[in-house]
Design an enzyme around this catalytic site. Structure first.
Site, PDB file in Angstrom:
ATOM      1  N   ASP A   1      32.354   2.274  46.078  1.00  0.00           N
ATOM      2  CA  ASP A   1      33.323   2.522  47.136  1.00  0.00           C
ATOM      3  C   ASP A   1      34.629   2.956  46.494  1.00  0.00           C
ATOM      4  O   ASP A   1      35.481   2.136  46.144  1.00  0.00           O
ATOM      5  CB  ASP A   1      33.512   1.269  47.976  1.00  0.00           C
ATOM      6  CG  ASP A   1      34.190   1.563  49.307  1.00  0.00           C
ATOM      7  OD1 ASP A   1      34.581   2.725  49.533  1.00  0.00           O
ATOM      8  OD2 ASP A   1      34.321   0.628  50.122  1.00  0.00           O
ATOM      9  N   ALA A   2      34.775   4.254  46.309  1.00  0.00           N
ATOM     10  CA  ALA A   2      35.949   4.809  45.634  1.00  0.00           C
ATOM     11  C   ALA A   2      36.745   5.750  46.524  1.00  0.00           C
ATOM     12  O   ALA A   2      37.911   6.026  46.243  1.00  0.00           O
ATOM     13  CB  ALA A   2      35.521   5.543  44.354  1.00  0.00           C
ATOM     14  N   LYS A   3      36.118   6.280  47.559  1.00  0.00           N
ATOM     15  CA  LYS A   3      36.767   7.155  48.539  1.00  0.00           C
ATOM     16  C   LYS A   3      37.544   8.279  47.872  1.00  0.00           C
ATOM     17  O   LYS A   3      38.695   8.575  48.230  1.00  0.00           O
ATOM     18  CB  LYS A   3      37.663   6.340  49.476  1.00  0.00           C
ATOM     19  CG  LYS A   3      36.895   5.313  50.312  1.00  0.00           C
ATOM     20  CD  LYS A   3      37.820   4.581  51.275  1.00  0.00           C
ATOM     21  CE  LYS A   3      37.058   3.568  52.119  1.00  0.00           C
ATOM     22  NZ  LYS A   3      36.569   2.416  51.339  1.00  0.00           N
ATOM     23  N   ARG A   4      36.933   8.938  46.913  1.00  0.00           N
ATOM     24  CA  ARG A   4      37.606  10.029  46.211  1.00  0.00           C
ATOM     25  C   ARG A   4      37.618  11.291  47.061  1.00  0.00           C
ATOM     26  O   ARG A   4      36.687  11.565  47.813  1.00  0.00           O
ATOM     27  CB  ARG A   4      36.906  10.321  44.884  1.00  0.00           C
ATOM     28  CG  ARG A   4      36.841   9.147  43.920  1.00  0.00           C
ATOM     29  CD  ARG A   4      38.206   8.578  43.613  1.00  0.00           C
ATOM     30  NE  ARG A   4      38.181   7.659  42.489  1.00  0.00           N
ATOM     31  CZ  ARG A   4      38.923   6.561  42.400  1.00  0.00           C
ATOM     32  NH1 ARG A   4      39.734   6.229  43.376  1.00  0.00           N
ATOM     33  NH2 ARG A   4      38.850   5.783  41.330  1.00  0.00           N
TER      34      ARG A   4
END
Length: 287
Positions: free
Chosen positions: A104-107
């Protein structure tokens, strides 16, 4: 060729591996979110030693039984390189135990920068290589092309933010595109196009907050639907069929605090995850 979870080759598409994992272990995803408050509740320091103990215990308790583990990168990044080292080890150990790891990094970025993010999480030679990663499309869906291409090569997946549960998200996601569709629907339609013809499930998923009162969008993208917000944020497994309709079998409901708060006792963590998994199974079967 290196083998991944459940003996599957890395080149096997993520959607196929996820479908098998959900059919075998249930649909539940458990987040690994080492909030400082959770570390303290476990009797641990809000430091690297506490982070390492918390993460190791969670992986040991759950990686051999849940379909997906979802570490939140920010809670590791806040400790710098030592926190990232803990994250690298957790990813490797969770995957070795059979869980699919969703980072879960939402890049979200453009061009070579997006390509670098893609290499970080979606290149099988990277120490942070994960089965999938969350990304943001609101620089335009085309900005995700480096991640889409990298995922296709490695057999990984991506989960694209579509309809998030935070109230602020609506001002962008519910805004109207020139053709009259909401921006969220526009993104969902792009995802559906990427997944066209994939069997048994596409590898491009959408993030749809489980706390939403209604979707107001067509969620039939032939891909997985990550549904954060189960538990502490107020959503329940029983509410999934009403929100997701005919796509509920493709939902990956995610719970974090309401499982993690039962640590550091391993049996209590396992029991909490099993309860949620059973509730999800009951809700989906009744739909």
């Amino acid at each position: 060729m290196t083998e991944g979870p459940y003996g599957a080759h890395l080149q096997e598409p993520f959607g196929a591996r996820l479908r098998r994992a959900m059919d075998t272990r249930g649909q539940l995803c458990v987040g690994i979110d080492p909030h400082g408050s959770l570390l303290r509740a476990w009797g641990l320091g809000d430091d690297v030693a506490g982070l390492e103990r918390f993460t190791r215990t969670t992986v040991e308790a759950l990686a051999d039984r849940v379909a997906v583990l979802k570490p939140q990168s920010a809670f590791f990044e806040r400790f710098g390189s030592r926190g990232i080292a803990v994250l690298e080890k957790a990813v490797a150990e969770a995957r070795a135990a059979g869980a699919l790891v969703l980072m879960d990094a939402k890049r979200g970025d453009i061009g070579s920068t997006m390509g670098a993010y893609a290499a970080t999480y979606l290149d099988k030679d990277s120490p942070l290589f994960s089965d999938a990663v969350t990304v943001s499309p609101y620089l335009g869906f085309g900005s995700l092309r480096p991640a889409l291409d990298a995922a296709a090569v490695s057999g990984a997946g991506i989960f694209v933010l579509a309809l998030t549960s935070n109230p602020e998200g609506a001002e962008v996601q519910r805004a109207t595109a020139p053709d009259g569709r909401s921006l969220a629907q526009l993104m969902l339609d792009h995802m559906a196009a990427e997944n066209a013809g994939a069997e048994p499930l596409g590898s491009v998923g959408a993030v749809i907050g489980a706390t939403l009162a209604h979707a107001g969008a067509d969620l039939a993208i032939n891909g997985p639907l990550l549904a954060p917000g189960i538990g502490a944020q107020g959503a329940t497994p029983a509410g999934l069929p009403a929100l997701f309709g005919s796509s509920v079998r493709n939902v990956v409901p995610s719970v974090s605090r309401d499982v993690l708060r039962h640590g550091p006792d391993i049996s209590a963590l396992r029991a909490a995850a099993e309860r949620f998994a059973d509730e999800v199974r009951t809700a989906v079967e009744a739909a």
